[in-house]
Design a protein around this motif. Structure first.
Motif: not given
Length: 173
Positions: A126-133
């Motif tokens: 599982v990957v949660i993308d919390a990158t700004p964009n």
């Protein structure tokens, strides 16, 4: 939250030297709250404050002194303590480039980051993308809405908030 639940958790931040995003690097030192309706609501009997934000947010809020406005240094310290307490491994890299692939057979994501000490490959279910964009989600070809497209306003965007850093003010005068 994932780390607190005992899941092996890694936080990777690209091109930054510390965690906390807008609160620590953007100097945004005010919190927004969602409040429960009515002052005599049953909610008040369960929670001291009538705001609806609980869990990790409430722990952070208490760690910074239980105030809407807070000191940036206190926020930095709170984020670090929360991550350490949840046994989250943190990888900060000055190089924002990365490679992403997904294996349908293994049902895993593979991300190669270019850390200062060389390339590191990370594998996750599982990957949660919390990158700004939303950089990881974009590479994963996830569907997304742009601007306010989700409410029928294609081409409409929210403006950025200006945040000022003031030094040398004697607040006692």
């Amino acid at each position: 939250s994932a780390g607190k639940q005992g899941l092996k958790t890694l936080l990777v931040d690209f091109g930054r030297d510390r965690v906390g995003g807008l609160y620590t690097l953007g100097w945004l030192n005010m919190l927004d709250f969602n409040y429960a309706p009515g002052e005599d609501d049953w909610y008040q009997t369960v929670y001291k404050d009538n705001f609806l934000n609980h869990g990790v947010f409430e722990r952070f809020y208490n760690m910074i002194g239980g105030k809407k406005a807070f000191d940036i240094g206190d926020a930095q310290e709170a984020f670090e303590k929360l991550l350490q307490g949840a046994q989250v491994e943190v990888v900060l890299t000055s190089d924002p480039s990365f490679d992403y692939s997904y294996s349908k057979e293994e049902k895993t994501s593979h991300i190669t980051i270019n850390k200062d000490s060389g390339a590191n490959q990370l594998t996750a279910k599982v990957v949660i993308d919390a990158t700004p964009n939303g950089d990881i989600a974009l590479r994963a070809e996830a569907q997304f809405k742009e601007g306010k497209e989700d409410v029928g306003l294609k081409g409409v965007y929210q403006s950025a908030t200006l945040v000022y850093k003031i030094k040398g003010v004697d607040w006692d005068q």
